[in-house]
Write an enzyme that holds these catalytic residues in place. Structure first.
Site, PDB file in Angstrom:
ATOM      1  N   LYS B  31       0.830  -1.206   0.000  1.00 13.02           N
ATOM      2  CA  LYS B  31       0.000   0.000   0.000  1.00 13.02           C
ATOM      3  C   LYS B  31       0.865   1.258   0.000  1.00 13.02           C
ATOM      4  O   LYS B  31       0.660   2.171  -0.812  1.00 13.02           O
ATOM      5  CB  LYS B  31      -0.917  -0.025   1.234  1.00 13.02           C
ATOM      6  CG  LYS B  31      -1.865   1.149   1.296  1.00 13.02           C
ATOM      7  CD  LYS B  31      -2.807   1.044   2.508  1.00 13.02           C
ATOM      8  CE  LYS B  31      -3.805  -0.072   2.272  1.00 13.02           C
ATOM      9  NZ  LYS B  31      -4.742  -0.254   3.398  1.00 13.02           N
ATOM     10  N   ARG B 101      -3.237   3.061   8.667  1.00 13.50           N
ATOM     11  CA  ARG B 101      -3.544   1.764   8.046  1.00 13.50           C
ATOM     12  C   ARG B 101      -2.292   0.892   8.013  1.00 13.50           C
ATOM     13  O   ARG B 101      -1.193   1.365   7.760  1.00 13.50           O
ATOM     14  CB  ARG B 101      -3.995   1.941   6.594  1.00 13.50           C
ATOM     15  CG  ARG B 101      -5.375   2.492   6.387  1.00 13.50           C
ATOM     16  CD  ARG B 101      -5.677   2.431   4.896  1.00 13.50           C
ATOM     17  NE  ARG B 101      -7.045   2.822   4.586  1.00 13.50           N
ATOM     18  CZ  ARG B 101      -7.415   4.045   4.255  1.00 13.50           C
ATOM     19  NH1 ARG B 101      -6.522   5.024   4.222  1.00 13.50           N
ATOM     20  NH2 ARG B 101      -8.679   4.314   3.979  1.00 13.50           N
ATOM     21  N   GLY B 110      -8.038  -7.865   4.989  1.00 10.44           N
ATOM     22  CA  GLY B 110      -8.863  -8.006   6.189  1.00 10.44           C
ATOM     23  C   GLY B 110      -8.135  -8.580   7.377  1.00 10.44           C
ATOM     24  O   GLY B 110      -8.709  -8.784   8.435  1.00 10.44           O
ATOM     25  N   MET B 112      -5.369  -7.283   8.828  1.00  8.53           N
ATOM     26  CA  MET B 112      -4.793  -6.339   9.770  1.00  8.53           C
ATOM     27  C   MET B 112      -5.657  -5.082   9.878  1.00  8.53           C
ATOM     28  O   MET B 112      -6.750  -5.019   9.336  1.00  8.53           O
ATOM     29  CB  MET B 112      -3.354  -6.071   9.394  1.00  8.53           C
ATOM     30  CG  MET B 112      -2.536  -7.357   9.632  1.00  8.53           C
ATOM     31  SD  MET B 112      -0.796  -7.088   9.580  1.00  8.53           S
ATOM     32  CE  MET B 112      -0.668  -6.319   8.000  1.00  8.53           C
ATOM     33  N   ARG B 345      -3.667  -1.504  -6.310  1.00 12.48           N
ATOM     34  CA  ARG B 345      -2.893  -2.761  -6.248  1.00 12.48           C
ATOM     35  C   ARG B 345      -3.314  -3.642  -7.409  1.00 12.48           C
ATOM     36  O   ARG B 345      -4.354  -3.404  -8.022  1.00 12.48           O
ATOM     37  CB  ARG B 345      -3.108  -3.474  -4.914  1.00 12.48           C
ATOM     38  CG  ARG B 345      -4.555  -3.822  -4.662  1.00 12.48           C
ATOM     39  CD  ARG B 345      -4.720  -4.462  -3.284  1.00 12.48           C
ATOM     40  NE  ARG B 345      -6.142  -4.615  -2.975  1.00 12.48           N
ATOM     41  CZ  ARG B 345      -6.599  -5.022  -1.797  1.00 12.48           C
ATOM     42  NH1 ARG B 345      -5.773  -5.270  -0.813  1.00 12.48           N
ATOM     43  NH2 ARG B 345      -7.899  -5.159  -1.597  1.00 12.48           N
ATOM     44  N   HIS B 461      -4.716 -45.699  -6.093  1.00  9.26           N
ATOM     45  CA  HIS B 461      -5.197 -46.132  -7.407  1.00  9.26           C
ATOM     46  C   HIS B 461      -6.335 -45.240  -7.879  1.00  9.26           C
ATOM     47  O   HIS B 461      -6.330 -44.725  -9.005  1.00  9.26           O
ATOM     48  CB  HIS B 461      -5.662 -47.587  -7.327  1.00  9.26           C
ATOM     49  CG  HIS B 461      -6.206 -48.114  -8.620  1.00  9.26           C
ATOM     50  ND1 HIS B 461      -7.545 -48.087  -8.932  1.00  9.26           N
ATOM     51  CD2 HIS B 461      -5.565 -48.626  -9.696  1.00  9.26           C
ATOM     52  CE1 HIS B 461      -7.709 -48.583 -10.142  1.00  9.26           C
ATOM     53  NE2 HIS B 461      -6.529 -48.931 -10.630  1.00  9.26           N
ATOM     54  N   SER B 769      12.678 -43.289 -19.517  1.00 10.15           N
ATOM     55  CA  SER B 769      11.537 -42.544 -18.995  1.00 10.15           C
ATOM     56  C   SER B 769      11.515 -42.772 -17.489  1.00 10.15           C
ATOM     57  O   SER B 769      11.353 -43.906 -17.032  1.00 10.15           O
ATOM     58  CB  SER B 769      10.247 -43.030 -19.649  1.00 10.15           C
ATOM     59  OG  SER B 769       9.158 -42.299 -19.135  1.00 10.15           O
ATOM     60  N   CYS B 836       7.492 -40.001 -16.673  1.00 11.16           N
ATOM     61  CA  CYS B 836       6.093 -40.350 -16.892  1.00 11.16           C
ATOM     62  C   CYS B 836       5.378 -40.662 -15.587  1.00 11.16           C
ATOM     63  O   CYS B 836       4.307 -41.226 -15.579  1.00 11.16           O
ATOM     64  CB  CYS B 836       5.961 -41.490 -17.887  1.00 11.16           C
ATOM     65  SG  CYS B 836       6.711 -43.023 -17.319  1.00 11.16           S
ATOM     66  N   TYR B 856      11.430 -34.215 -22.009  1.00 15.76           N
ATOM     67  CA  TYR B 856       9.985 -34.015 -21.931  1.00 15.76           C
ATOM     68  C   TYR B 856       9.422 -34.540 -20.619  1.00 15.76           C
ATOM     69  O   TYR B 856      10.065 -35.324 -19.935  1.00 15.76           O
ATOM     70  CB  TYR B 856       9.269 -34.693 -23.115  1.00 15.76           C
ATOM     71  CG  TYR B 856       9.336 -36.201 -23.090  1.00 15.76           C
ATOM     72  CD1 TYR B 856       8.394 -36.955 -22.385  1.00 15.76           C
ATOM     73  CD2 TYR B 856      10.354 -36.884 -23.752  1.00 15.76           C
ATOM     74  CE1 TYR B 856       8.470 -38.336 -22.347  1.00 15.76           C
ATOM     75  CE2 TYR B 856      10.442 -38.266 -23.718  1.00 15.76           C
ATOM     76  CZ  TYR B 856       9.489 -38.985 -23.010  1.00 15.76           C
ATOM     77  OH  TYR B 856       9.562 -40.350 -22.948  1.00 15.76           O
TER      78      TYR B 856
END
Lengths: 887, 887
Positions: B31, B101, B110, B112, B345, B461, B769, B836, B856
């Site tokens: 802020k 503030r 909300g 503080m 903000r 599973h 893999s 994988c 990959y």
């Protein structure tokens, strides 16, 4: 002499012109090297020469061509031999006869070929008769030569010749070969020569030089016969070694009553007693002793028959033993009262003899202690520790499984642990037969003489526990099918009822019908002394895996230097404890669980007290509860009923609770320190019991060295949490009882993650104990209990060189162990390191443990001596190198 | 100015004297930094000053002492503020009022505290009345101040004040606060002050300087209130950040009808539409908008009420968006027709809005593509892919389990897979409720809308398969107890019968009674474009785990670049196949097994053909059979009866056969390539089916790129043997069909031993893999299926930072992956590397995969977009560094 730049292929021996010696085993083979050595010692060795193994290799590699210069060397050596003997090869007057024998670097008894009396033919035979004035002898030698040469070189079956010899004896009305007349033998020679012409399609080769050449070829070629190849594979002898050929002037044991031939050991190969031991036959050639047609006489008779030769022989024995510093196995021939030596080699012996010979030779100043220790193979020790099936007993083998735990056992068949306990209580001996065993069966396994399982591998529950108990076990005997009724089993068509006697051979895996005779184990003073020497050389300590005072005592008597693994779970399976345990498991309130545990605590304390007492002065590593809780729950209907009643639950509720705890993969489930974290009250109770026991004994002046071990740690936080709690529980007890006890807290390294993060874990651990059973299971992803369906095949097909549950897998599991050690020590230099998997009792694995720098191995009580010896071997191997052992 | 060597604690903003800016978020909080930035931009910000977060930290660390010099700086800043405003704090004539503030580095909405109108007291109040000529406004401000200060600083419950305000309105006969007269408000102020004296035990502090000091203290202290601590833990905000305090001159929205206050977004935070969006109230202070007592007006109404302010506001919006290059969330106040900005903000938005805003801002030239890609969080994408429970729906939550697979589902309860299939066939939607699922349940899971299980974790599973199917799943819902009758379940006292409707929220894990309204997923053009940009930045490829043509199609539509894992076992579970499979398993003769497999082969070929067709041009990695054979055998009585009849066996024989195959730890049992070696005919059939499919399509001109993957390799010899056989099977098919197809053969690296010996394995593998599911199981020694009993606790207690089955464990499993990569590539530089396991769809794990250099990742179809985005983030993170995101 070979020309410069050419390899020497032929080595002369005897007649003061010996070129080789005993160290040239690789080139000359065992026989050739020892013939040369004996000649150098001045012993009466018939002169001759050895064609090297390298020549053999060159011959085989080139597809049957002699290496350059070899044949010239052979001719030269032969000429030298003729000169030395004063006789000529192929002479019609006084012919030189030769023996041609194979001789590899490693002894391969009976595997390769020999030709005697080489050089005989119709032309030279009269010369032999003239020289020996013994026509009968000459024809006997000739028929032997034709038979052997035709068999070995021409490939004609020896039965063909045997048949004719037997027929002749019948026609002549005699029983023994020696009773055949010169005439009869001459006729046999004629028959043999006709036989050869018929079978071989060509006349018998009479040219002595051709005979020699072809005999050499045959010996070279014998290296690659199928039986030789198979033998080498079985005995791990490299194919590349090749065989040497020993060409030696013949001496004759078949020259008459003052001639003979024999074999002898310089000590008793069965007991090790220091007394000459052997057999001989008069008027015979070497093959007759082996053939068993005539019964040989004990060597002691030689004193009467030929006292002078006997005296001479005893001197030779003494000379050879002193020279070789080991018990010798000797072949000799007596020709007309003159002694000749044909072979000497290190004598094979039983385990008991090996130990006695080694120890007594140290006492005699013949060898050093370390040599004695290295001479005993760990595999021999096993034979000394268990009763064994009497090899002479007649028995029907009905099935063969895995030799899971060595020794032998005889008893009546029972199919449940309860039955085993009852029968034994009433004085019976029993064999527990199960599809597989579980921790529920422990009491029955304890009670039984031996265990037979239909499934499971070398490291199945049955196998591991049986080895731990030093109890005979045949596991994974797949041909055993237990009837669902549980009253009988069948094996390859044999039905065996409960109560019938069977016998197990845990060393071979055989299951035998009925009560087979057993031989008790040998456990001598010599053995005790040898083991003490072993300990002097070993760097690795040897502890034991023992869960009971009895096991601890056995192990301590076997020389264990502490307990490396005291599993506490077996303690929970006794009747009154398992009930409290079940109450604990099924209680949902912590308070109820603690109340149930409070019942077990004094019993655990009692157990620990007994064990600490037995092991006083030595460290005792107590592993806190490891198995998943459902292992303690009942499965049988009746037990469920009882428990439900006791717990005030309905049976359905109980079943639901049991089902809830069931796990898909219990090995990877809620166990080890995971339990210690979810049910801290269990570990609290166990630690309190350990320290109550320790403190009470400490007050009585007993030296107790407890080590608390946390199982299945995968992340350092698990150890941190359980360690902190254990320290607190220990502190409370020690404060309450007003005595301080030194202790350690450490962890198992049995998961790959623990090994990988050993540097993080070490600061929380006073010691690591590598749990290589579980580490092998997780590194390979193989369950020991389920491996029986594929691992044996892997071994057979050579996919894995060893069973990784028996011998540590250095390329995989071993890498993790090394990392664990390096990282652990880097983070904490004074970290104590041990191993408590089954591998702790396996010699190959122990050598690995030594090499990677562990402080100790821990193994089942009955493997402690083996481990001590293996530890000594590993240390000696490191400082002394490989021992050249006569194979 | 602070003296040299002292830290600066106070930063002035506004009135042309701004000392901070937007980059000073860490010191000034969000802020404060943005107030400074707006002031620098020349926007109408009421002047004030910010006390730094460092001051807060020093205050808290010292137990409540201001850091040296801070209060002097506050006094100086206040003096400057007085000068700038031309009013004095505490003045009786024209008093300066302040707002105080909190403002942390990360937004903690909300969490503080705020105090407005600070500086009022009975002395300064007349000055305010005089200056504003508005008595009603002054008393309204006073009563607000007393209420807020007493609550925030003195700790008196705000309900106490609310009660009095409501009572007063009733007595006055008015509905709204704004309808209260000045007199009534004055009386309320009196009442409030009495209330404070009573509750606080001391008079309300009237000294403005004391008010300010105590308000600052209160804001500092609010950092450590329980709710703030909890919020930080939930949002991973470090405790060390502290909060700043913003002291600002008050502007008043409650001065009358040309005053007001509002909040606004520069774009629609729900849809992302480029259109100002907000709400305001006239004659009100900020709290009134939030409190919901009066209904705020849409921002569009401002055009009518205060057109000039509206124009000015729209310019401000444009300026701020242009400046911050992101959608802004703005607070403003209008005082007597003059606009003031109190906060800006980055605006929170829905996933759909986030995507649209990002894409449109690129089009508008506001941001770069890479910024757009980085702004979308992977967690947001999930919301776009699944229908979700309507958050406005009223519903009864009866249980809460693990949010195993996101989305929502509504259907009737069924308790078996068969029932699910039947019900769905008859047009019903169902939720499959099981204790846990097994591969037998696949068809039922396919049929069901969602799955609810009582046991099993995030990677059970049920969870894995459901995520794979993109199907909602709540797993491990331990309060669900299924009655053994299988006709109803109970959950926390609610009984739910089969056939009853329930709803599942897979995103929260909630189980709801009845049919709850769902919201359909958003899947826009914007999304497609954003994902295309993501692919431009990603270095990692993204493949999918797909076993069916349908899954493959979904994944391809989601942008998968191939199949990284096509499990063939699910294909075996269809009715006619499983019968052939069972026949194969139970046959003892190889010929019978081959005959049974021959029945499956054309079906498998058909499957592969469809999948290859869908994926044409892209690689398809087919994993050969992996699960243990017993998974295919029946357990239900009826099925056993059927199968026994079909196999011509007695039921007892069948049961015996089934029991024989049962395994103690199937995860570590006879599966993967171990099956391929013991039953080579299975792999032969599968490889043949793959190549028949590939060749037939190749002939039709379809580009097929099959990759054969061998599972569970632990030793290179296993791969060698199976690879050689697969090559031969492929060669035969290609020869027979007369067409060559390019292919690869590789292996899973899913056992620690495979990773450790990757250098030995790589020469036999075209690709690796990493199967990180099994690798995690074995490295940790934890079974996914059984982890539910302890792993959640490990997570709760912080023993493990993440669920290792969700996010890869870099310290353990990750080390093995790294080794596998390094050793594999060292031995074979062109080795292709992928992953994988489930981790392939987890953003944190994907970042790891990127860092270690995989080629990959492969994940379930519904996670493909998430993986693509995560891959782009990983690459951008590497090249661009961390993005400072407004939290």
């Amino acid at each position: 002499m070979p020309s410069v730049g050419t390899k020497k292929h032929v080595y002369f021996f005897g007649a003061g012109q010996t070129e080789g010696n005993a160290t040239m085993r690789a080139a000359l083979g065992g026989k050739g090297a020892n013939l040369a050595e004996m000649a150098l010692l001045g012993l009466p060795v018939p002169p001759g020469f050895t064609i090297s193994t390298e020549a053999c290799n060159a011959y085989l590699a080139s597809g049957g061509r002699y290496p350059d210069g070899m044949m010239e060397e052979v001719q030269a050596a032969l000429a030298r031999l003729e000169a030395a003997m004063g006789r000529r090869f192929g002479s019609r007057d006084n012919p030189l006869l030769l023996s041609v024998r194979s001789g590899a670097r490693a002894s391969m008894p009976g595997m390769m070929d020999t030709v005697l009396n080489l050089g005989l033919n119709p032309d030279t035979l009269p010369g032999l008769i003239k020289a020996t004035r013994n026509e009968r002898f000459a024809y006997d030698s000739f028929r032997r030569f034709i038979g052997m040469f035709s068999h070995v070189v021409l490939g004609i079956k020896s039965e063909r010749f045997e048949e004719r010899l037997i027929a002749k004896k019948q026609r002549e009305g005699v029983a023994l070969d020696t009773q055949l007349s010169a005439r009869a033998l001459r006729e046999i020679c004629e028959e043999y020569r006709k036989l050869v012409r018929r079978e071989h399609g060509a006349p018998f080769p009479d040219d002595p030089r051709e005979q020699l050449r072809r005999a050499i070829d045959a010996v070279f070629a014998s290296w690659n016969t199928e039986r030789a190849v198979v033998y080498r594979r079985l005995h791990a002898i490299p194919d590349t070694w090749g065989t040497a050929v020993n060409v030696q002037s013949m001496v004759f044991g078949n020259l008459g009553p003052t001639s003979g031939t024999g074999v002898a050991f310089t000590r008793n190969p069965s007991t090790g007693e220091k007394r000459f031991f052997g057999e001989f036959l008069l008027n015979a050639q070497g093959e007759d002793v082996v053939a068993g047609i005539r019964t040989p006489l004990s060597l002691e008779e030689l004193r009467n028959s030929l006292p002078q030769v006997n005296t001479e022989l005893e001197e030779v024995f003494a000379t050879l033993e002193r020279h070789y510093r080991d018990m010798q196995d000797i072949e000799f021939t007596i020709q007309d009262g003159t002694l000749y030596l044909l072979q000497t080699r290190t004598g094979k012996r039983t385990a008991a003899a090996a130990v006695r010979v080694a120890v007594e030779m140290v006492e005699e100043g013949l060898i050093e202690k370390k040599t004695a220790v290295r001479r005993i193979e760990t595999s021999q020790i096993e034979h000394l520790l268990h009763p064994t099936i009497d090899p002479r007993a007649a028995a029907t083998v009905i099935a063969k499984g895995l030799p899971a735990s060595p020794g032998a056992a005889v008893g009546r068949v029972v199919f449940s642990a309860a039955e085993a306990v009852t029968c034994v209580a009433s004085g019976e001996k029993v064999i527990l037969v199960r599809s597989e065993t579980s921790p529920d069966d422990i009491s029955g396994m304890h009670a039984a003489e031996g265990i037979l399982t239909a499934t499971g591998g070398m490291t199945s529950h049955a196998a591991v526990v049986a080895r731990g108990m030093g109890k005979c076990c045949v596991a994974g005997c797949t041909s055993v099918e237990i009837d669902p009724s549980g009253t009988w089993f069948s094996a390859n068509g044999n039905k065996v009822n409960g109560g019938d006697y069977i016998s197990l051979n845990g060393t071979t895996g055989e299951v035998l019908l009925g009560r087979v005779e057993l031989v008790e184990p040998q456990f001598s003073d010599h053995f005790v002394r040898l083991m003490a020497w072993a300990d002097e050389f070993a760097r690795l300590g040897v502890r034991t895996n023992a869960d009971t005072p009895r096991d601890a005592e056995v192990a301590r008597n076997f020389g264990a230097q502490g307990i490396g693994l005291c599993r506490t779970e077996h303690m929970f399976f006794q009747k009154e404890r398992v009930n409290a345990m079940r109450e604990m498991i099924l209680s949902t309130e912590r308070r109820d669980r603690e109340r149930a545990l409070a019942k077990i605590r004094p019993m655990q304390k009692g157990d620990f007290k007994e064990i600490f007492q037995v092991m006083q002065g030595l460290p005792v590593t107590v592993r806190l509860l490891d198995p998943p809780l459902h292992e303690f729950l009942p499965h049988a209907d009746e037990e469920c009923r009882e428990l439900a009643a006791a717990m005030n639950m309905s049976q359905d509720e109980l079943r639901l609770a049991v089902d809830r705890l069931r796990e898909a993969n219990p090995m990877l489930g809620h166990r080890g320190c995971r339990l210690g974290i979810s049910h801290p009250e269990i570990y609290d109770m166990q630690v309190a019991a350990v320290f109550e026991a320790a403190c009470e004994l400490a007050k009585e002046g007993v030296a107790v060295l407890p080590e608390i071990m946390i199982p299945l740690v995968g992340h350092v936080r698990e150890l941190e949490i359980t360690r902190r709690r254990a320290e607190e529980a220990a502190r409370q007890v020690m404060e309450r009882l007003g005595v301080q006890v030194e202790y350690k807290i450490g962890t198992m390294i049995e998961l790959p993650r623990a090994a990988i993060t050993a540097d993080e874990i070490a600061p929380q651990a006073d010691f690591f104990s590598f749990g290589t059973n579980d580490l092998t299971q997780t590194t390979f992803g193989i369950s020991r209990d389920d491996a029986g369906t594929f691992l044996p095949r892997y071994r057979e097909e050579g996919i894995l060189p060893d069973d990784p549950f028996v011998t540590i897998d250095q390329g995989g599991v071993g890498v993790l162990v090394r990392w664990g050690i390096e990282r652990g020590r880097a983070a904490r230099p004074n970290l104590k390191l041990g191993i408590c998997g089954e591998h702790g009792g396996d010699p190959k694995s122990i050598a690995f443990c030594h090499a990677v720098g562990l402080d100790y191995v821990s193994c089942s009580p009955f493997r402690v001596p083996i481990a001590r010896l293996a530890a000594a071997h590993a240390a000696l191997h490191e400082t002394e190198g490989v021992l050249e052992v006569d194979r």
